[in-house]
Design a protein around this motif. Structure first.
Motif, PDB file in Angstrom:
ATOM      1  N   SER A  82      -7.091 -50.006 -34.859  1.00  0.00           N
ATOM      2  CA  SER A  82      -6.207 -50.089 -33.700  1.00  0.00           C
ATOM      3  C   SER A  82      -5.251 -51.272 -33.813  1.00  0.00           C
ATOM      4  N   CYS A  83      -5.667 -52.352 -34.480  1.00  0.00           N
ATOM      5  CA  CYS A  83      -4.731 -53.467 -34.713  1.00  0.00           C
ATOM      6  C   CYS A  83      -3.569 -53.020 -35.600  1.00  0.00           C
ATOM      7  N   ALA A  84      -3.880 -52.316 -36.679  1.00  0.00           N
ATOM      8  CA  ALA A  84      -2.826 -51.799 -37.560  1.00  0.00           C
ATOM      9  C   ALA A  84      -1.952 -50.796 -36.822  1.00  0.00           C
ATOM     10  N   PHE A  85      -2.573 -49.963 -36.000  1.00  0.00           N
ATOM     11  CA  PHE A  85      -1.862 -48.965 -35.198  1.00  0.00           C
ATOM     12  C   PHE A  85      -0.867 -49.631 -34.250  1.00  0.00           C
ATOM     13  N   ILE A  86      -1.305 -50.677 -33.564  1.00  0.00           N
ATOM     14  CA  ILE A  86      -0.430 -51.393 -32.627  1.00  0.00           C
ATOM     15  C   ILE A  86       0.787 -51.960 -33.357  1.00  0.00           C
ATOM     16  N   LEU A  87       0.559 -52.522 -34.524  1.00  0.00           N
ATOM     17  CA  LEU A  87       1.651 -53.117 -35.299  1.00  0.00           C
ATOM     18  C   LEU A  87       2.529 -52.074 -35.996  1.00  0.00           C
ATOM     19  N   GLY A  88       2.030 -50.853 -36.093  1.00  0.00           N
ATOM     20  CA  GLY A  88       2.753 -49.831 -36.844  1.00  0.00           C
ATOM     21  C   GLY A  88       2.628 -50.064 -38.335  1.00  0.00           C
ATOM     22  N   LEU A  89       1.502 -50.613 -38.762  1.00  0.00           N
ATOM     23  CA  LEU A  89       1.246 -50.903 -40.167  1.00  0.00           C
ATOM     24  C   LEU A  89       0.365 -49.807 -40.748  1.00  0.00           C
ATOM     25  N   LEU A  90       0.842 -49.137 -41.800  1.00  0.00           N
ATOM     26  CA  LEU A  90       0.135 -47.992 -42.369  1.00  0.00           C
ATOM     27  C   LEU A  90      -0.300 -47.058 -41.240  1.00  0.00           C
ATOM     28  N   PHE A  91       0.672 -46.702 -40.438  1.00  0.00           N
ATOM     29  CA  PHE A  91       0.475 -46.045 -39.147  1.00  0.00           C
ATOM     30  C   PHE A  91      -0.405 -44.799 -39.238  1.00  0.00           C
ATOM     31  N   ARG A  92       0.009 -43.835 -40.029  1.00  0.00           N
ATOM     32  CA  ARG A  92      -0.753 -42.586 -40.083  1.00  0.00           C
ATOM     33  C   ARG A  92      -2.110 -42.776 -40.760  1.00  0.00           C
ATOM     34  N   LEU A  93      -2.176 -43.663 -41.729  1.00  0.00           N
ATOM     35  CA  LEU A  93      -3.454 -43.957 -42.380  1.00  0.00           C
ATOM     36  C   LEU A  93      -4.423 -44.605 -41.387  1.00  0.00           C
ATOM     37  N   SER A  94      -3.924 -45.494 -40.549  1.00  0.00           N
ATOM     38  CA  SER A  94      -4.791 -46.126 -39.551  1.00  0.00           C
ATOM     39  C   SER A  94      -5.218 -45.148 -38.466  1.00  0.00           C
ATOM     40  N   LEU A  95      -4.422 -44.128 -38.234  1.00  0.00           N
ATOM     41  CA  LEU A  95      -4.784 -43.128 -37.225  1.00  0.00           C
ATOM     42  C   LEU A  95      -5.920 -42.214 -37.679  1.00  0.00           C
ATOM     43  N   LEU A  96      -6.096 -42.014 -38.976  1.00  0.00           N
ATOM     44  CA  LEU A  96      -7.152 -41.100 -39.450  1.00  0.00           C
ATOM     45  C   LEU A  96      -8.539 -41.481 -38.938  1.00  0.00           C
ATOM     46  N   PRO A  97      -8.997 -42.734 -39.109  1.00  0.00           N
ATOM     47  CA  PRO A  97     -10.314 -43.078 -38.561  1.00  0.00           C
ATOM     48  C   PRO A  97     -10.363 -43.025 -37.033  1.00  0.00           C
ATOM     49  N   MET A  98      -9.249 -43.335 -36.393  1.00  0.00           N
ATOM     50  CA  MET A  98      -9.214 -43.306 -34.932  1.00  0.00           C
ATOM     51  C   MET A  98      -9.346 -41.873 -34.424  1.00  0.00           C
ATOM     52  N   ILE A  99      -8.627 -40.948 -35.029  1.00  0.00           N
ATOM     53  CA  ILE A  99      -8.717 -39.539 -34.646  1.00  0.00           C
ATOM     54  C   ILE A  99     -10.116 -39.009 -34.943  1.00  0.00           C
ATOM     55  N   THR A 100     -10.648 -39.351 -36.105  1.00  0.00           N
ATOM     56  CA  THR A 100     -11.994 -38.893 -36.477  1.00  0.00           C
ATOM     57  C   THR A 100     -13.034 -39.423 -35.499  1.00  0.00           C
ATOM     58  N   THR A 101     -12.948 -40.694 -35.149  1.00  0.00           N
ATOM     59  CA  THR A 101     -13.900 -41.289 -34.209  1.00  0.00           C
ATOM     60  C   THR A 101     -13.835 -40.611 -32.850  1.00  0.00           C
ATOM     61  N   MET A 102     -12.634 -40.349 -32.370  1.00  0.00           N
ATOM     62  CA  MET A 102     -12.502 -39.700 -31.060  1.00  0.00           C
ATOM     63  C   MET A 102     -12.967 -38.245 -31.102  1.00  0.00           C
ATOM     64  N   ALA A 103     -12.743 -37.573 -32.220  1.00  0.00           N
ATOM     65  CA  ALA A 103     -13.225 -36.193 -32.358  1.00  0.00           C
ATOM     66  C   ALA A 103     -14.753 -36.165 -32.385  1.00  0.00           C
ATOM     67  N   VAL A 104     -15.362 -37.090 -33.126  1.00  0.00           N
ATOM     68  CA  VAL A 104     -16.827 -37.167 -33.177  1.00  0.00           C
ATOM     69  C   VAL A 104     -17.375 -37.548 -31.800  1.00  0.00           C
ATOM     70  N   ALA A 105     -16.719 -38.482 -31.122  1.00  0.00           N
ATOM     71  CA  ALA A 105     -17.173 -38.880 -29.786  1.00  0.00           C
ATOM     72  C   ALA A 105     -17.086 -37.701 -28.818  1.00  0.00           C
ATOM     73  N   PHE A 106     -15.986 -36.966 -28.867  1.00  0.00           N
ATOM     74  CA  PHE A 106     -15.805 -35.867 -27.921  1.00  0.00           C
ATOM     75  C   PHE A 106     -16.743 -34.701 -28.222  1.00  0.00           C
ATOM     76  N   TRP A 107     -16.724 -34.222 -29.467  1.00  0.00           N
ATOM     77  CA  TRP A 107     -17.537 -33.039 -29.777  1.00  0.00           C
ATOM     78  C   TRP A 107     -18.974 -33.398 -30.154  1.00  0.00           C
TER      79      TRP A 107
END
Length: 151
Positions: free
Chosen positions: A75-100
């Motif tokens: 989320s720190c990298a995401f906020i800065l826009g650093l390696l944006f899409r790469l930093s989103l992969l674990p975030m999306i995966t974590t939220m998908a695992v949390a939800f489902w």
């Protein structure tokens, strides 16, 4: 004709800048919220590591460590826009695992994970915008993309 093109060019650039401000606000808001979740998990690591959900079957401590990585570091990298899409992969995966995985796909119990998941997927599609470290490091040095419509 040239004046008409200049008018439309200015408008398109203004639209792109406004949208980039909007993306920055979303990155700050949702990245900051997720970062706070990660910080709370870091603070309570030893207490949580005993009882943290383990939907992947790798152990509570490792599941917690992966969640902290996604929620704090990424989320720190995401906020800065650093390696944006790469930093989103674990975030999306974590939220998908949390939800489902943790909440069983139930909106009543996992609405926060669902909201994060939807926002992160939409931001994956849109990209970080103009105000990001990725734009500074990897951005094109040419005219704005709308300039091809001017001639």
């Amino acid at each position: 004709m040239r004046m008409k093109n200049a008018f439309f060019f200015t408008q398109r650039v203004a639209e792109e800048i406004c949208f980039s401000w909007f993306l920055l606000a979303l990155r700050l808001l949702f990245g900051g919220l997720l970062l706070m979740h990660g910080i709370m998990k870091i603070i309570d690591f030893y207490v949580l590591s005993v009882s943290f959900p383990d939907p992947l079957g790798i152990g509570s401590t490792y599941s917690l460590a992966l969640a902290i990585f996604a929620e704090a570091a990424c989320s720190c990298a995401f906020i800065l826009g650093l390696l944006f899409r790469l930093s989103l992969l674990p975030m999306i995966t974590t939220m998908a695992v949390a939800f489902w995985g943790v909440h069983g796909g139930s909106i009543s119990g996992g609405e926060l994970a669902f909201v994060f998941l939807v926002v992160f997927i939409l931001l994956w599609i849109s990209g970080p915008g103009l105000f990001s470290i990725d734009k500074l490091l990897f951005g094109q040095k040419e005219k704005p993309r709308y300039s091809r419509y001017l001639h």
